[in-house]
Enzyme design. Structure first.
Site, mmCIF file in Angstrom:
data_model
loop_
_atom_site.group_PDB
_atom_site.id
_atom_site.type_symbol
_atom_site.label_atom_id
_atom_site.label_comp_id
_atom_site.label_asym_id
_atom_site.label_seq_id
_atom_site.Cartn_x
_atom_site.Cartn_y
_atom_site.Cartn_z
ATOM 1 N N LEU A 56 0.817 -1.201 0.000
ATOM 2 C CA LEU A 56 0.000 0.000 0.000
ATOM 3 C C LEU A 56 0.861 1.266 0.000
ATOM 4 O O LEU A 56 0.701 2.144 -0.838
ATOM 5 C CB LEU A 56 -0.936 -0.001 1.220
ATOM 6 C CG LEU A 56 -1.739 1.270 1.476
ATOM 7 C CD1 LEU A 56 -2.716 1.540 0.331
ATOM 8 C CD2 LEU A 56 -2.501 1.185 2.794
ATOM 9 N N GLU B 17 3.393 4.270 -0.355
ATOM 10 C CA GLU B 17 4.192 4.822 -1.454
ATOM 11 C C GLU B 17 4.957 6.036 -0.947
ATOM 12 O O GLU B 17 4.627 6.593 0.107
ATOM 13 C CB GLU B 17 3.284 5.252 -2.609
ATOM 14 C CG GLU B 17 2.497 4.133 -3.219
ATOM 15 C CD GLU B 17 1.593 4.588 -4.366
ATOM 16 O OE1 GLU B 17 0.854 3.740 -4.874
ATOM 17 O OE2 GLU B 17 1.629 5.784 -4.729
ATOM 18 N N ALA C 254 2.328 8.554 -0.446
ATOM 19 C CA ALA C 254 1.052 8.133 0.144
ATOM 20 C C ALA C 254 1.329 7.079 1.206
ATOM 21 O O ALA C 254 1.567 5.924 0.891
ATOM 22 C CB ALA C 254 0.122 7.564 -0.927
ATOM 23 N N ILE D 216 7.792 -1.934 2.319
ATOM 24 C CA ILE D 216 6.841 -3.062 2.277
ATOM 25 C C ILE D 216 7.384 -4.240 3.089
ATOM 26 O O ILE D 216 8.397 -4.849 2.731
ATOM 27 C CB ILE D 216 6.544 -3.469 0.814
ATOM 28 C CG1 ILE D 216 6.019 -2.267 0.021
ATOM 29 C CG2 ILE D 216 5.553 -4.633 0.792
ATOM 30 C CD1 ILE D 216 4.797 -1.575 0.614
ATOM 31 N N THR D 217 6.671 -4.545 4.175
ATOM 32 C CA THR D 217 7.097 -5.609 5.093
ATOM 33 C C THR D 217 7.091 -6.961 4.388
ATOM 34 O O THR D 217 6.136 -7.305 3.688
ATOM 35 C CB THR D 217 6.165 -5.654 6.314
ATOM 36 O OG1 THR D 217 6.209 -4.380 6.963
ATOM 37 C CG2 THR D 217 6.596 -6.719 7.307
ATOM 38 N N GLN E 226 16.347 4.687 31.273
ATOM 39 C CA GLN E 226 16.733 5.570 32.389
ATOM 40 C C GLN E 226 16.987 4.780 33.669
ATOM 41 O O GLN E 226 17.953 5.034 34.385
ATOM 42 C CB GLN E 226 15.632 6.614 32.607
ATOM 43 C CG GLN E 226 16.081 7.822 33.412
ATOM 44 C CD GLN E 226 17.022 8.728 32.636
ATOM 45 O OE1 GLN E 226 17.180 8.577 31.428
ATOM 46 N NE2 GLN E 226 17.672 9.636 33.338
ATOM 47 N N GLY F 204 20.278 3.247 33.653
ATOM 48 C CA GLY F 204 21.425 4.154 33.627
ATOM 49 C C GLY F 204 22.271 3.946 32.387
ATOM 50 O O GLY F 204 21.758 3.603 31.316
ATOM 51 N N GLU G 226 1.025 1.428 9.981
ATOM 52 C CA GLU G 226 -0.426 1.185 10.065
ATOM 53 C C GLU G 226 -1.151 2.432 10.594
ATOM 54 O O GLU G 226 -2.117 2.343 11.342
ATOM 55 C CB GLU G 226 -0.723 -0.074 10.894
ATOM 56 C CG GLU G 226 -0.122 -1.288 10.204
ATOM 57 C CD GLU G 226 -0.606 -2.632 10.734
ATOM 58 O OE1 GLU G 226 -1.718 -2.705 11.275
ATOM 59 O OE2 GLU G 226 0.140 -3.608 10.580
#
Length: 390
Positions: free
Chosen positions: A125, A127, A130, A158-159, A339, A342, A366
């Protein structure tokens, strides 16, 4: 509704928890160093049915509903997020497009392979112009006289693209008009002529979760590749899959936050400063308290949003609320975890350093946090106007 009883699901959840804690966690450093999930862990995930846990049993999946999905997702979030990413697109944004919007023929052709992990499905999806809002899509699909479609365009981030067998590809078939956004979705085999996948991206975190750019240069697919057999299915398919995925991502965030808290508690009770356990200092206890509060609130919110999805009560605002809160929460928890540790928390070999980098992506994909706020705010205003008119 789920195809799995509460009793059977407890067994599945227990098996997944044991797999994550005993087999994946000890190899997190190996996954990070090699930027890959080891083959034996991939096979073990297949054997557990994890490539198709949210796919119906009629296609060889486990048939879990979203309320059960989020319990598993919290377990996946407890370790390297690359593990979940390996089968996430099959169960989530890519697989759900087929489950909810595919024709009977499309389901018969693809879902069995997706469920058993022999087919890796990617959701194409995003781009360069987009991202969280598909309305800006530029990839084009043009219909030929014989009914075939020709697709041209470029996708990014793209995964699973380097591993994919199938690209669930979104393309514009006409300018947006009064009848809809003009976006259709196509099933494009990765080996189709004209499909090319770039070398995988180098990312801040989530080593082992592969993403890459994908190009479609004059890729021809038959009419049967059009999801749902209709050009107007695409945008709705994208929005529905993304909304469901947002609840899943929220649950993943809760799992990662729980791990960061557990690591911090272990450190605070075992490590001393000037002879005193770090956890005995009240300012450290305050950080641990804030972390625990975020985790518990997030878990309750995720379960509530998943229940509302399953019942059909709210499939738009609640998923965005859950994703917004939980992904922002885990960023804060991960920061506090570093934190509490440390200087040690900044070192590569500690889990909290990896978690800190891994979870940063959850606020982006997503739908960014900003997009979630627009969905929530706009949705609430529209709903209230409607109520006032009735």
């Amino acid at each position: 509704m789920s195809q799995v009883s509460a009793e059977d699901f407890e067994d599945i959840l227990g098996a997944v928890r044991e797999f994550v804690r005993t087999r994946v966690i000890p190899r997190e450093q190996e996954i990070a160093d090699s930027d890959a999930i080891p083959d034996d862990l991939r096979q073990a995930a297949r054997d557990l049915g994890l490539f198709g846990y949210a796919i119906g049993q009629e296609w060889g999946g486990l048939g879990l509903d979203l309320a059960q999905d989020v319990e598993l997702a919290q377990e996946f979030g407890y370790t390297s997020l690359a593990l979940r990413s390996m089968f996430g697109t099959n169960n989530g944004i890519a697989g759900q497009v087929l489950v909810n919007f595919g024709t009977d023929e499309q389901k018969a052709q693809w879902l069995e392979g997706i469920a058993d992990g022999s087919t890796v499905a990617s959701f194409a999806l995003t781009e360069p112009g987009a991202g969280s809002d598909p309305a800006g899509l530029r990839t084009k699909a043009v219909e030929r006289e014989n009914g075939d479609w020709v697709i041209d365009g470029a996708k990014c981030f793209i995964t699973n693209a380097p591993l994919a067998n199938l690209f669930v590809t979104f393309a514009r078939v006409r300018p947006a008009d009064s009848s809809g956004p003009g976006i259709a979705v196509f099933l494009v085999p990765a080996d189709a002529p004209g499909v090319s996948v770039a070398p995988r991206d180098r990312k801040m975190g989530q080593e082992g979760a592969w993403t890459a750019d994908v190009r479609f240069d004059g890729v021809t697919v038959p009419a049967s590749a059009l999801v749902g057999g209709s050009v107007d299915v695409g945008y709705r398919a994208a929005m529905t899959s993304l909304a469901r995925g947002r609840v899943h991502i929220a649950a993943l965030a809760v799992g990662a936050a729980q791990r960061a808290l557990d690591e911090s508690l272990r450190y605070a009770t075992e490590v001393t400063q000037g002879g005193t356990p770090v956890g005995d200092f009240q300012l450290v206890q305050a950080m641990l308290a804030d972390m625990a509060t975020g985790v518990m609130a997030g878990r309750a919110l995720v379960r509530d949003a998943a229940a509302k999805w399953v019942s059909g009560e709210d499939r738009r605002i609640a998923p965005s609320v859950a994703k917004l809160f939980c992904t922002e929460m885990v960023g804060d928890v991960a920061d506090k975890a570093v934190q509490v540790h440390g200087g040690s928390g900044y070192m590569r070999e500690l889990p909290v350093e990896r978690i800190y980098r891994d979870v940063r992506l959850l606020r982006l994909y997503e739908g960014t946090s900003e997009i979630q706020r627009l969905i929530i705010g706009g949705g609430l205003v529209r709903r209230t106007k409607k109520e006032n008119q009735s």
